[in-house]
Design an enzyme around this catalytic site. Structure first.
Site, short mmCIF file in Angstrom:
data_model
loop_
_atom_site.label_atom_id
_atom_site.label_comp_id
_atom_site.label_asym_id
_atom_site.label_seq_id
_atom_site.Cartn_x
_atom_site.Cartn_y
_atom_site.Cartn_z
N MET A 68 -1.70 -25.80 -7.01
CA MET A 68 -2.87 -25.64 -7.86
C MET A 68 -4.20 -25.71 -7.10
O MET A 68 -5.23 -26.04 -7.69
CB MET A 68 -2.83 -26.68 -9.00
CG MET A 68 -1.56 -26.60 -9.84
SD MET A 68 -1.13 -24.93 -10.42
CE MET A 68 -2.22 -24.80 -11.83
N GLU B 282 10.43 -16.47 -14.41
CA GLU B 282 9.92 -16.80 -13.06
C GLU B 282 11.07 -17.08 -12.11
O GLU B 282 11.05 -16.65 -10.95
CB GLU B 282 9.02 -18.05 -13.12
CG GLU B 282 7.68 -17.83 -13.76
CD GLU B 282 6.77 -19.05 -13.65
OE1 GLU B 282 5.55 -18.86 -13.66
OE2 GLU B 282 7.27 -20.20 -13.57
N GLY C 235 8.51 -28.24 -9.35
CA GLY C 235 9.28 -27.52 -8.35
C GLY C 235 10.47 -26.74 -8.89
O GLY C 235 11.40 -26.44 -8.14
N SER C 236 10.43 -26.36 -10.17
CA SER C 236 11.57 -25.59 -10.69
C SER C 236 11.66 -24.23 -10.00
O SER C 236 12.75 -23.70 -9.78
CB SER C 236 11.49 -25.44 -12.21
OG SER C 236 10.42 -24.61 -12.58
N HIS D 144 2.58 -16.55 -10.60
CA HIS D 144 1.59 -16.89 -11.62
C HIS D 144 2.18 -16.60 -13.00
O HIS D 144 2.77 -15.54 -13.22
CB HIS D 144 0.32 -16.07 -11.40
CG HIS D 144 -0.75 -16.42 -12.39
ND1 HIS D 144 -1.49 -17.58 -12.30
CD2 HIS D 144 -1.17 -15.79 -13.51
CE1 HIS D 144 -2.32 -17.65 -13.31
NE2 HIS D 144 -2.16 -16.58 -14.08
N GLY E 99 -9.24 -14.80 -3.33
CA GLY E 99 -9.66 -14.96 -4.72
C GLY E 99 -8.67 -15.81 -5.51
O GLY E 99 -7.66 -16.30 -5.00
C1 GAR Z 1 4.82 -22.24 -12.89
O1 GAR Z 1 4.87 -21.79 -14.21
C2 GAR Z 1 3.88 -21.40 -12.07
O2 GAR Z 1 3.86 -20.06 -12.44
C3 GAR Z 1 2.57 -22.08 -12.36
O3 GAR Z 1 2.86 -23.44 -12.36
C4 GAR Z 1 4.21 -23.63 -12.79
C5 GAR Z 1 4.92 -24.49 -11.76
O4 GAR Z 1 6.19 -24.85 -12.21
N1 GAR Z 1 1.58 -21.73 -11.39
C6 GAR Z 1 0.31 -21.54 -11.68
O5 GAR Z 1 -0.17 -21.67 -12.79
C7 GAR Z 1 -0.55 -21.12 -10.48
N2 GAR Z 1 -1.79 -20.56 -10.91
P1 GAR Z 1 7.25 -25.45 -11.19
O6 GAR Z 1 6.57 -26.60 -10.44
O7 GAR Z 1 8.34 -25.95 -12.07
O8 GAR Z 1 7.70 -24.36 -10.27
#
Ligand code: GAR
Length: 186
Positions: free
Chosen positions: A87, A171, A7-8, A106, A140
């Site tokens: 996911m 991000e 959840g960052s 992403h 998709g």
């Molecule tokens: C992030 O890097 C996000 O872009 C990726 O999961 C991570 C979650 O980090 N998402 C995917 O790969 C979706 N296809 P977080 O839980 O620290 O926000």
């Protein structure tokens, strides 16, 4: 917000709201994992949390669960649904309830490297740059209309972990800015 992990990105949105960079309120955080730290971040903030029971499936997001989530989010009158490290693939029940109102982040420059561990894919493909993308969600996999992107160079001594960490720095800047941009397009 829907998330499966730490959840960052959700935290970066909380921070943007608190710092006055994003005129928004997170009304609920939902996860498919009871022990996902994203739920703890929400609880610490006093944001409602909800566990989505996906019946033991690893990747499937059962349609009846999506219908229940859509109903709940409608009742809460949410304007946007933000996927943050979620996911599972969102399908018709949620897409129809929130047309062009679901965003995802992403960790690659889509359309390159959709799917899981996109940073590892970029490294293994020998890419010299990658990044992150915020896009509208369609049926998709990571294929919806791109809203905003940020570039991240791949360094010669990068490991999957160092590369993902640098992508995450971007991000956390990109997602709040992209949500603001999506709001301004309404
Ligand atoms: C992030 O890097 C996000 O872009 C990726 O999961 C991570 C979650 O980090 N998402 C995917 O790969 C979706 N296809 P977080 O839980 O620290 O926000």
């Amino acid at each position: 917000m829907l998330g499966s992990g730490s959840g960052s990105n959700c935290q970066s949105i909380f921070n943007a709201i608190d710092e006055g960079r994003l005129p928004a309120e997170v009304v609920i955080v939902l996860s498919d994992h009871a022990d996902a730290y994203i739920l703890e971040r929400a609880r610490q903030r006093g944001v409602r949390t909800e566990l989505m029971d996906c019946g033991g499936y690893r990747n499937k997001f059962p349609l009846e669960v999506q219908e229940r989530v859509a109903q709940l989010l409608r009742e809460l009158r949410v304007d946007f649904v933000c996927l943050a490290g979620f996911m599972r693939l969102v399908k018709e029940p949620l897409l129809a309830a929130f047309p062009k109102r679901i965003l995802n982040i992403h960790p690659a420059l889509l359309p390159a490297f959709p799917g899981v561990e996109a940073w590892r894919q970029a490294l293994e493909a020998g890419a010299t740059q990658t990044g992150c993308t915020v896009h509208y969600v369609d049926a998709g996999m990571d294929s919806g209309e791109i809203l905003m992107q940020a570039f991240v160079p791949v360094l010669p001594d990068d490991t999957p972990e160092t590369l993902h960490a640098r992508i995450q720095v971007q991000e956390h800047i990109l997602y709040p800015a992209a949500i603001l941009s999506a709001l301004s397009r309404l």
